[in-house]
Design an enzyme around this catalytic site. Structure first.
Site, short mmCIF file in Angstrom:
data_model
loop_
_atom_site.label_atom_id
_atom_site.label_comp_id
_atom_site.label_asym_id
_atom_site.label_seq_id
_atom_site.Cartn_x
_atom_site.Cartn_y
_atom_site.Cartn_z
N HIS A 428 0.82 -1.22 0.00
CA HIS A 428 0.00 0.00 0.00
C HIS A 428 0.84 1.26 0.00
O HIS A 428 0.32 2.36 -0.24
CB HIS A 428 -0.95 -0.01 1.21
N ARG A 429 2.13 1.14 0.26
CA ARG A 429 3.00 2.31 0.17
C ARG A 429 3.20 2.76 -1.27
O ARG A 429 3.60 3.90 -1.53
CB ARG A 429 4.36 2.00 0.81
#
Length: 455
Positions: A428-429
């Site tokens: 998700h980064r």
């Protein structure tokens, strides 16, 4: 002049290597380019090449020993050359260094230093631990003396263990270098002390015997049989890398169901042509690899990686798809490079070649390094759906389930269908939910209309 040979870094993720076989003996002449040993890394068994010539004067480790990168493993030099300053003992390796190693303590470094350097040597003397006697906080312990006031020669760890377990070091016979007391001597004395029964106290006949008290039930110890096997370098790397990935990269998962009916038809047609031309057959996995590669070229943030130390996200120009292959020791991911630019037949041939090399432990670093995306297919094992852990530093990995024959509704009618679930694990980064969903939609479009991959 003596030349040291150290454990080299033979893969991008290697931290230590196991010397699986020596191919030369001490005293043998070695030329530059000769293969002197084989080293098991976390990915494959590699040849260790000599870069200088000379006589193999000393093997510093045995077959089966695991040592970190940069550790001394052998010494080359001229015949009869004195290498005692390198090996830490005599040239035959029978000096203080070997004796200290056998004791389980780092005694050689202590003997080279003054006896008063207790705190520094204690830190080196104490291995990291499992709660056993050797696992202690390295605090300085006063040196003991015997009845005449003469200092008893003992290692800092031996003194600490003796102090904690009330063992009189003046009664312990040392087996370390020069009669020095080491940890094993204290443990032996402690074991003997525990085995000696305490003298029975004389019964006090003047006092009445106490009434018998109920005793708690004894706990039952159940012995469970088991077998052990050493942890391979590959399994260590899998454990280290995937634990780091799972607990540092914030994973989230997106699952879709793909209609594979048209893919099955096109695959059958292509394989008829492949057989006629004596080319490799195309598998469903080859279709998935190609579909992912084309989708990656359209969605650069899925073909990317996160690098916190450098403060950057890397969006890769090329599409290199890693394909997880199961082997006896675990998993390895050979890479199809520039997969978006290759035809299905070429992908099929490369995949089979690399998978065979992986199972034979013949992959070279260029075969498995540098993937920008990874696929893992467990469909052949009857798995319908699963989630995969990110293969660092990739920002995404696709978990592929089996193709299911099941009824589906088309234009209001129930007809036979072929469906396949795939789950995208995302970092998700780098990858947001909408980005991952758009990638899956593009990939599904290629699989549900495979002729578009041939344009």
């Amino acid at each position: 002049m003596a030349i040291t040979i150290e454990m080299p870094k033979l893969s991008d993720t290697m931290e230590e290597g196991v010397l699986s076989a020596w191919l030369v003996d001490e005293g043998d002449a070695v030329s530059a380019g000769d293969i002197i040993a084989q080293v098991e890394t976390d990915k494959a068994t590699m040849d260790l090449e000599a870069f200088d010539e000379g006589v193999l004067l000393k093997k510093m480790i045995d077959e089966g020993d695991a040592v970190p990168i940069g550790e001394l493993i052998a010494v080359l030099g001229d015949e009869d050359e004195d290498i005692s300053d390198i090996v830490g003992g005599d040239a035959a390796g029978n000096g203080v260094a070997d004796e200290a190693t056998a004791s389980g303590e780092t005694e050689s470094s202590e003997d080279a230093a003054p006896e008063t350097a207790d705190t520094a040597s204690a830190a080196a003397d104490a291995p990291s631990g499992d709660g056993s006697l050797q696992d202690r906080t390295p605090e300085p312990v006063p040196a003991p003396t015997d009845a005449s006031g003469e200092r008893v020669k003992a290692s800092p760890l031996a003194r600490r263990v003796a102090q904690e377990h009330t063992v009189d070091l003046s009664t312990v016979e040392g087996t370390g270098p020069n009669g020095r007391i080491v940890r094993r001597d204290v443990e032996a004395a402690l074991a003997e002390q525990e085995a000696t029964p305490e003298p029975a106290e004389a019964a006090d006949t003047s006092a009445p015997e106490p009434a018998p008290q109920p005793q708690p039930a004894e706990s039952v110890k159940i012995d469970v049989g088991y077998e052990t096997e050493p942890i391979s370098q590959m399994r260590k790397a899998i454990s280290r890398r995937l634990a780091q990935s799972k607990f540092t990269a914030p994973h989230f998962y997106l699952t879709i169901d793909v209609d594979m009916a048209r893919a099955a038809e096109v695959r059958a047609e292509l394989n008829e042509l492949a057989e006629a031309k004596d080319r490799s057959r195309i598998s469903y996995n080859d279709l998935i690899t190609k579909a992912c590669a084309l989708a990656l070229s359209e969605h650069p943030y899925v073909n990317a990686s996160y690098h916190a130390d450098e403060g950057e996200i890397r969006l890769y120009d090329d599409v290199h798809v890693g394909i997880a292959v199961a082997i006896d020791e675990g998993l390895i991911t050979p890479v199809i490079r520039n997969a978006d630019q290759k035809g299905l037949t070429q992908i099929a041939e490369e995949t089979r070649t690399l998978a065979g090399k992986a199972r034979d432990r013949e992959l070279q670093p260029e075969d498995y390094e540098g993937a920008t995306f990874t696929t893992s297919n467990l469909g052949m094992f009857g798995i319908e759906e699963f989630t995969a852990i990110l293969n660092p530093p990739n920002a995404a990995i696709l978990a592929v389930g089996g193709i299911r024959d099941e009824p589906v509704v088309e234009e209001g009618e129930i007809v036979p269908g072929k469906r396949m679930k795939v789950t995208l694990s995302c970092d998700h980064r780098v990858v947001d939910g909408a980005v991952g969903a758009q990638f899956l939609d593009t990939m599904r479009g290629y699989l549900e209309d495979p002729m578009t991959m041939l344009l």
